[in-house]
Design a protein around this motif. Structure first.
Motif, short mmCIF file in Angstrom:
data_model
loop_
_atom_site.label_atom_id
_atom_site.label_comp_id
_atom_site.label_asym_id
_atom_site.label_seq_id
_atom_site.Cartn_x
_atom_site.Cartn_y
_atom_site.Cartn_z
N ALA A 57 -2.81 2.31 -10.30
CA ALA A 57 -2.37 3.16 -11.40
C ALA A 57 -0.87 3.40 -11.34
O ALA A 57 -0.18 3.49 -12.37
N VAL A 58 -0.33 3.49 -10.12
CA VAL A 58 1.12 3.69 -9.95
C VAL A 58 1.87 2.47 -10.45
O VAL A 58 2.85 2.57 -11.21
N TRP A 59 1.41 1.27 -10.04
CA TRP A 59 2.12 0.05 -10.47
C TRP A 59 1.95 -0.19 -11.97
O TRP A 59 2.86 -0.72 -12.63
N ASP A 60 0.80 0.20 -12.53
CA ASP A 60 0.61 0.08 -13.99
C ASP A 60 1.60 0.97 -14.73
O ASP A 60 2.15 0.59 -15.77
N ALA A 61 1.83 2.18 -14.19
CA ALA A 61 2.80 3.08 -14.81
C ALA A 61 4.20 2.49 -14.73
O ALA A 61 5.00 2.60 -15.68
N MET A 62 4.52 1.84 -13.61
CA MET A 62 5.82 1.19 -13.47
C MET A 62 5.99 0.09 -14.51
O MET A 62 7.07 -0.10 -15.09
N ARG A 63 4.91 -0.65 -14.80
CA ARG A 63 4.97 -1.76 -15.77
C ARG A 63 5.03 -1.28 -17.21
O ARG A 63 5.40 -2.03 -18.10
N SER A 64 4.68 -0.01 -17.41
CA SER A 64 4.60 0.49 -18.79
C SER A 64 5.97 0.66 -19.44
O SER A 64 6.06 0.89 -20.65
N GLY A 65 7.04 0.57 -18.65
CA GLY A 65 8.38 0.69 -19.23
C GLY A 65 8.99 2.06 -19.08
O GLY A 65 10.10 2.31 -19.54
N GLY A 66 8.28 2.99 -18.42
CA GLY A 66 8.83 4.33 -18.21
C GLY A 66 9.86 4.36 -17.09
O GLY A 66 10.00 3.39 -16.32
N ASN A 67 10.58 5.46 -17.00
CA ASN A 67 11.59 5.61 -15.95
C ASN A 67 10.93 6.12 -14.66
O ASN A 67 11.07 7.28 -14.27
N TYR A 68 10.19 5.22 -14.03
CA TYR A 68 9.47 5.56 -12.82
C TYR A 68 10.06 4.77 -11.65
O TYR A 68 10.77 3.78 -11.84
N ALA A 69 9.71 5.22 -10.42
CA ALA A 69 10.20 4.54 -9.22
C ALA A 69 9.21 4.74 -8.08
O ALA A 69 8.43 5.70 -8.06
N LYS A 117 0.83 -1.20 0.00
CA LYS A 117 0.00 0.00 0.00
C LYS A 117 0.87 1.25 0.00
O LYS A 117 1.95 1.26 0.58
N LEU A 118 0.39 2.28 -0.67
CA LEU A 118 1.11 3.55 -0.76
C LEU A 118 0.49 4.57 0.18
O LEU A 118 -0.74 4.67 0.28
N GLN A 119 1.35 5.34 0.85
CA GLN A 119 0.82 6.41 1.71
C GLN A 119 0.60 7.69 0.92
O GLN A 119 -0.18 8.54 1.33
N SER A 120 1.29 7.83 -0.22
CA SER A 120 1.08 9.01 -1.06
C SER A 120 1.46 8.68 -2.50
O SER A 120 2.30 7.80 -2.74
N ASP A 123 -4.71 8.10 -9.52
CA ASP A 123 -5.85 8.08 -8.61
C ASP A 123 -5.93 6.83 -7.75
O ASP A 123 -6.83 6.69 -6.92
N SER A 124 -5.02 5.88 -7.93
CA SER A 124 -5.05 4.66 -7.13
C SER A 124 -3.65 4.06 -7.09
O SER A 124 -2.77 4.41 -7.89
#
Length: 726
Positions: free
Chosen positions: A470-482, A457-460, A466-467
């Motif tokens: 959505a954060v983990w989906d963005a991580m899976r998309s191949g972008g330079n996210y963390a 779970k994420l605190q922020s 919005d969820s």
């Protein structure tokens, strides 16, 4: 007389301290045996000398205060055994401007008359004495200020000599120690000078206001809270000096302070400036002392109402009614002694219950199911013998289906992995801080399956997400996210000094503008900029602490990980501990180590609780000393009240009735101290746990009181008081 006891008692205390530390060291060695720290007992003459000296000095301060108080007793009041009226009888009448000026002067200053009184003809025979009344305080304060200057000069000399040579360093230490002694003497001189010049109430008020202004100016909560409490007590003493009835004055001051501290501790005051003051662990000490003192004033000045309930039981237990009445009367007649005893016991009890309750509520965070991230077993591969596919390795080593010694892989729902970068080459820093050195931090690459299956779970979250999904989906998309753990956010309450801290994200925020971080491979010089879009909550950060990168981003930076950790999700009903053993047994040749995640969490908590028990035991010694003081007081009261005891026997009290009366006295005082500390600690703990700073990211689900431990403390204290008094 006090110093004779002091010098001997400090020596006995040192010897007992050696015995206690031997026990503590043995307990610590067992607690941290897994860390291979090699904790051994050691004692040196230097440490004994320092401990003995500190004990003598601290007790000397107490003895000095007691001696000063005894030396200032009113002779007539002492002989007649009546309350000392002090300066209250000299109060000038409030008549006209002159009377008002005299009254204000009397409220603020101790010397009688005005400063120029010594010059009048009426003071001809006592000019020097009249002048010295006004000159003594400022002279002593000036001497204290001079001592402060000398002490600062000695510190500067010591700083200049240090590290110049071996002899210079030794001399610097000696000068520094002497400078500290001079500074301590200076503080005592200044306080004594102030006490000679100002009335205690007015002096406390002035000091309190100064500390409040210092706290507001420096944004520090400790001086503000200390000054606020001192000012309230000072105003109460001024009102009592004006002959306002003591009970309503001190009761109102105590209740007001208790409410103020509870509101202040939860950052719920109507003043944003006060809510934003910064405090640290020192606030627990300041709040504890202030609340205990306030509570003690409320108890002592209303004890007759509280203890009146005890006398009602005389109707039920008519045979002991006389003992109850006698037991209630004496503590009320000696407010100072009773108050000091209650405060001493209450303060230690407050610290014990506060620590236990806060720890118990934090345990619930890290023991919660979400701390496991949705997995049951963790398997660590041998870096020199990697296991790319855990399930395939289990099947190839033992076969599928559970025959013989094989592991039944059908009990596995899925296996995800996290790659750990070598900490010697992995570091990072904020992208907008080019002049800041690279900072160490755990950097991990998470697999596709982990980003899909984890239940962290994420605190922020960053704005636009919005969820958590959505954060983990963005991580899976191949972008330079963390995604990063909660300990990197804010002021780094759990982080070490010099460790990386994420800038631009506050602990209390639920959404934030995504900051950029540069991730570095020191061996190749590769640098990759990533955007942090999520912060794990506190519970999830326990096992998954670090900067989590998508596996492709991680692989583009680091040629190979230090090791890969496999997280296993089992079918419901599967024994995780036994299955972890089966994995270890099957992959013994590859050097795989596996464990139940819940067991790891339980072990962490057991170690934490063990250390807590160690501290509680050490503090329990302080509580035992406080309870022992109740026995000492009971012993002394028997000696002091021989005449009273004889009169009680003469009017019909039997031996057991007198003994019961003394027993009840001690139990009442001990119970008031124990209950006061317990109630105050529970209320403050509740307020802190439900405040924004504690709640943010932790997701406390209600407030829990560890009743077993709390009731043990209460029961042990009452029983110990009864034994000591008996």
């Amino acid at each position: 007389e006090g110093m004779v006891y002091n010098l001997g008692a400090a020596a006995v205390g040192c010897l007992l301290g050696i015995g206690v530390s031997m026990i503590i060291v043995q307990v610590m060695e067992r607690l941290f045996s897994d860390l291979n720290l090699g904790i051994v007992f050691n004692v040196t003459p230097r440490s004994l000398i320092v401990s003995y000296s500190i004990g003598v000095v601290l007790t000397f301060i107490t003895v000095t205060f007691s001696s000063w108080r005894i030396g200032n007793l009113n002779i007539v009041s002492a002989i007649r055994d009546i309350p000392d009226q002090g300066l209250h009888a000299d109060r000038p009448e409030f008549r006209g401007l002159t009377g008002a000026a005299n009254l204000i002067k009397w409220l603020i200053f101790k010397p009688r008359g005005w400063p120029w009184t010594w010059m009048t003809p009426a003071a001809r025979g006592r000019r020097w004495a009249a002048a010295w009344e006004w000159l003594a305080g400022p002279t002593i304060i000036g001497a204290g200020a001079l001592q402060v200057a000398i002490s600062i000069g000695m510190f500067m000399v010591a700083g200049g000599l240090y590290d110049t040579s071996a002899a210079g360093s030794t001399l610097a230490v000696i000068i520094g120690v002497l400078g500290g002694a001079v500074m301590l003497t200076a503080v005592g001189s200044i306080l004594y000078g102030l006490s000679r010049l100002f009335q205690i109430g007015a002096g406390l008020t002035v000091i309190g206001v100064v500390l409040v202004l210092v706290g507001l100016g420096s944004d520090m909560a400790a001086p503000f809270g200390l000054g606020f409490s001192a000012a309230v007590f000072g105003i109460a003493m001024v009102l009592a000096q004006l002959r306002v009835p003591a009970r309503p004055v001190y009761t109102a001051a105590g209740v007001f302070l208790l409410i103020s501290w509870l509101v202040f501790a939860g950052a719920n005051t109507p003043f944003d400036k006060i809510n934003e003051l910064e405090g640290n662990i020192d606030m627990f000490f300041v709040s504890g002392v202030a609340m205990v003192l306030a509570g003690t004033f409320v108890i002592v000045y209303n004890a007759d109402l509280m203890l009146g309930l005890l006398t009602l039981t005389g109707g039920v237990f008519s045979r002991i009614a006389p003992s109850i009445r006698t037991a209630v009367a004496y503590p009320l007649a000696n407010k100072f002694r009773t108050g000091m005893t209650i405060a001493m016991i209450s303060l230690v009890m407050f610290a014990l219950v506060m620590m236990t309750t806060i720890q118990g509520n934090f345990d619930r965070i890290f023991l919660a199911d979400e701390a496991r991230g949705g997995y049951d077993v963790v398997a660590y591969e041998n870096p020199s013998n990697p296991v790319p596919d855990l399930v395939a390795s289990l099947q190839s080593e033992g076969g599928a289906g559970g025959s013989g010694d094989a592991v039944d892989t059908s009990k596995i729902e899925y296996v995800d992995s996290i790659a750990d970068a070598n900490p010697s080459i992995a570091d990072l820093r904020m992208a907008n801080q080019e002049r800041v050195d690279w900072q160490d931090y755990s950097i991990m690459g998470v697999s596709e399956g982990f980003m899909e299956h984890n239940e962290l779970k994420l605190q922020s979250r960053a704005k636009g997400y919005d969820s958590d999904g959505a954060v983990w989906d963005a991580m899976r998309s191949g972008g330079n996210y963390a995604v990063i753990d909660a300990f990197a956010v804010g002021d780094g309450g759990f982080g070490d000094d010099g460790q990386f801290q994420l800038q631009g994200v506050e602990q209390t925020e639920t959404t934030f503008d995504p900051p950029k971080v540069l991730v570095h491979d020191a061996s190749t010089g590769k640098v990759q900029e990533v955007e942090v879009i999520g912060v794990l909550n506190t519970a999830s950060s326990g096992l998954f602490s670090g900067l989590l990168l998508p596996q492709p981003v991680f692989d583009s930076l680091y040629e190979k990980p230090l090791l890969t950790v496999h997280f296993v999700k089992l079918q419901p009903g599967t024994d995780a501990t036994q299955y972890a053993r089966d994995i270890e047994r099957t992959l013994l040749a590859q050097g795989v180590q596996a464990d139940s995640i819940q067991k790891i969490i339980d072990d962490y908590q057991a170690q934490s609780r063990g250390f807590l028990y160690l501290i509680q035991g050490f503090m329990g010694i302080g509580l035992f000393v406080g309870i022992a003081a109740v026995g000492v007081i009971a012993f002394r009261t028997v000696v002091e009240r021989r005449q009273q005891i004889g009169m009680l026997r003469a009017i019909g009290y039997r031996r057991n009735m007198v003994a019961l009366s003394f027993m009840l006295e001690s139990l009442v005082v001990a119970a008031l101290g124990v209950l006061s500390g317990t109630v105050l600690a529970l209320i403050l703990s509740y307020n802190l746990i439900n405040s924004e700073d504690f709640q943010e990211g932790a997701e406390f689900s209600g407030f829990v009181i560890p009743w077993g431990t709390v009731l043990f403390f209460i029961g042990a204290s009452i029983v110990a008081a009864a034994i000591m008094t008996w």
